[in-house]
Design a protein around this motif. Structure first.
Motif, PDB file in Angstrom:
ATOM      1  N   LEU A 151      70.673  83.775  42.678  1.00 51.00           N
ATOM      2  CA  LEU A 151      71.375  82.748  41.688  1.00 51.00           C
ATOM      3  C   LEU A 151      70.726  82.040  41.057  1.00 51.00           C
ATOM      4  O   LEU A 151      69.266  82.441  40.601  1.00 51.00           O
ATOM      5  CB  LEU A 151      71.652  81.441  42.855  1.00 51.00           C
ATOM      6  CG  LEU A 151      72.294  80.714  42.011  1.00 51.00           C
ATOM      7  CD1 LEU A 151      73.597  79.857  42.061  1.00 51.00           C
ATOM      8  CD2 LEU A 151      71.492  79.157  42.311  1.00 51.00           C
ATOM      9  N   GLU A 152      71.238  82.399  39.607  1.00 49.41           N
ATOM     10  CA  GLU A 152      70.903  82.165  38.473  1.00 49.41           C
ATOM     11  C   GLU A 152      71.009  80.889  38.171  1.00 49.41           C
ATOM     12  O   GLU A 152      72.286  80.571  37.540  1.00 49.41           O
ATOM     13  CB  GLU A 152      70.569  83.517  37.422  1.00 49.41           C
ATOM     14  CG  GLU A 152      69.904  82.798  36.093  1.00 49.41           C
ATOM     15  CD  GLU A 152      69.820  84.129  35.239  1.00 49.41           C
ATOM     16  OE1 GLU A 152      68.946  84.787  34.760  1.00 49.41           O
ATOM     17  OE2 GLU A 152      70.681  83.860  34.763  1.00 49.41           O
ATOM     18  N   VAL A 153      70.234  79.401  37.743  1.00 46.28           N
ATOM     19  CA  VAL A 153      70.660  78.461  36.747  1.00 46.28           C
ATOM     20  C   VAL A 153      69.460  78.681  35.915  1.00 46.28           C
ATOM     21  O   VAL A 153      68.192  79.179  35.815  1.00 46.28           O
ATOM     22  CB  VAL A 153      69.333  77.599  38.104  1.00 46.28           C
ATOM     23  CG1 VAL A 153      70.223  76.179  37.123  1.00 46.28           C
ATOM     24  CG2 VAL A 153      70.058  77.869  39.474  1.00 46.28           C
ATOM     25  N   SER A 154      70.687  78.625  34.634  1.00 42.39           N
ATOM     26  CA  SER A 154      70.646  78.664  33.065  1.00 42.39           C
ATOM     27  C   SER A 154      70.786  77.658  32.898  1.00 42.39           C
ATOM     28  O   SER A 154      71.931  76.975  32.834  1.00 42.39           O
ATOM     29  CB  SER A 154      71.027  79.927  32.978  1.00 42.39           C
ATOM     30  OG  SER A 154      71.672  80.181  33.079  1.00 42.39           O
ATOM     31  N   ASP A 155      70.713  76.988  31.448  1.00 43.49           N
ATOM     32  CA  ASP A 155      71.318  76.268  30.068  1.00 43.49           C
ATOM     33  C   ASP A 155      71.179  77.096  28.980  1.00 43.49           C
ATOM     34  O   ASP A 155      70.749  76.665  28.232  1.00 43.49           O
ATOM     35  CB  ASP A 155      70.528  74.997  30.573  1.00 43.49           C
ATOM     36  CG  ASP A 155      68.985  74.614  29.984  1.00 43.49           C
ATOM     37  OD1 ASP A 155      68.599  75.786  29.830  1.00 43.49           O
ATOM     38  OD2 ASP A 155      68.214  73.742  29.409  1.00 43.49           O
TER      39      ASP A 155
END
Ligand SMILES: C=C(OP(=O)(O)O)C(=O)O
Ligand SMILES: O=S([O-])[O-]
Length: 280
Positions: free
Chosen positions: A117-121
């Motif tokens: 999973l990639e969590v980005s903003d």
């Protein structure tokens, strides 16, 4: 390499002059490939040829739902069979957040079999609280979580204090790596200026100030950027947004099998060249 045949007999020192390349699962020198739409056969071919050198495969941005589900599942299966962490681009999770569909997103991740999973903003604002919840939710679902620091807008810069805080909190929650945004363009964001050249002062600041720089995954889509970072930071840094056709040539760069990095690492001893046996 043909099945059943031994690898080329060659001095390991020449294959890996820095002595830093290890087999998977690697803890350093990971390579993340960005997949912007490979067909099944193209991916199969890539994995057969270069799978040993790929640690992560990012199904870029929101491209995941543009494949038929069975084809996407097959792509993910192929990657996992090569012990690769395969995950949808962080932008896809940002789309889900914006649409209020985070539960659906996690259902999709489980159903199709992603193991990362990639969590980005990069595009939307994500509060620290939500970012932390997403990381924990990913870990609870058994996924390898990789986060990303940096905005995708032109001219975005690295705010050191913010980066340090992000790295500390994300990794203490269990994120494996923190990606430094470079986009697939490698221009005008983070450590890259408008022409794609590395901003060394920024990079050196990051290295000086970020206590655990080994968790950073540098997005560097262009060869010149890869060469520059390998020289500056070492051949065993994590590099991301590598184009599928560049995996083997990046591995050659890491191992000093290309002019640009041949002189890196241990001084080449003349004896090691003398010791080669040429069959004629
Ligand atoms: C592909 C993505 O990002 P990046 O621009 O960081 O490669 C993404 O966020 O989905
Ligand atoms: O999500 S992006 O990089 O277009």
């Amino acid at each position: 390499m043909m099945e059943g045949r031994p690898p080329l007999q060659w001095s390991p020192q020449l294959n890996d002059p820095t002595g830093c390349r290890t087999a998977k699962p690697r803890t350093s020198g990971k390579t993340m490939v960005i997949d912007k739409g490979l067909g099944l056969h193209a991916l199969e071919d890539l994995l057969e040829t270069a799978g040993a050198y790929i640690d992560m495969l990012k199904i870029g941005f929101g491209t995941s739902p543009l494949y038929s589900t069975s084809l996407l599942e097959k792509k993910i299966e192929l990657a996992k069979a090569k012990h690769i962490t395969v995950y949808p681009g962080g932008t896809f999770l940002e789309v889900a957040i914006r649409q209020g569909a985070v539960n659906n997103f996690f259902d999709m991740v489980r159903e199709v079999g992603f193991n990362g999973l990639e969590v980005s903003d990069g595009t939307i604002e994500v509060s620290r609280k939500l970012r932390s919840e997403l990381i924990v939710r990913g870990l609870d679902a058994g996924l390898t979580v990789i986060t990303e620091y940096g905005k995708k807008c032109w001219g975005s810069t690295i705010e050191l204090g913010e980066l340090i805080e992000t790295v500390n909190v994300d990794t203490s929650l269990g994120a494996e790596l923190v990606t430094i945004e470079g986009r697939e363009s490698g221009k005008g964001v983070g450590i890259f200026d408008d022409s794609g050249a590395c901003k060394d002062a920024e990079i050196e600041k990051v290295l000086r100030e970020v206590p655990s720089a080994g968790v950073l995954l540098w997005e560097a889509p262009h060869k010149e950027q890869q060469v520059h970072l390998l020289h500056l930071l070492g051949t065993d840094i994590h590099l991301g947004n590598i184009l599928p056709g560049d995996v083997i040539s990046l591995e050659a760069l890491r191992r000093g099998l290309r002019s640009d990095t041949l002189m890196l690492g241990k001084e080449r001893k003349p004896e090691s060249v003398d010791s080669l046996t040429w069959e004629i």
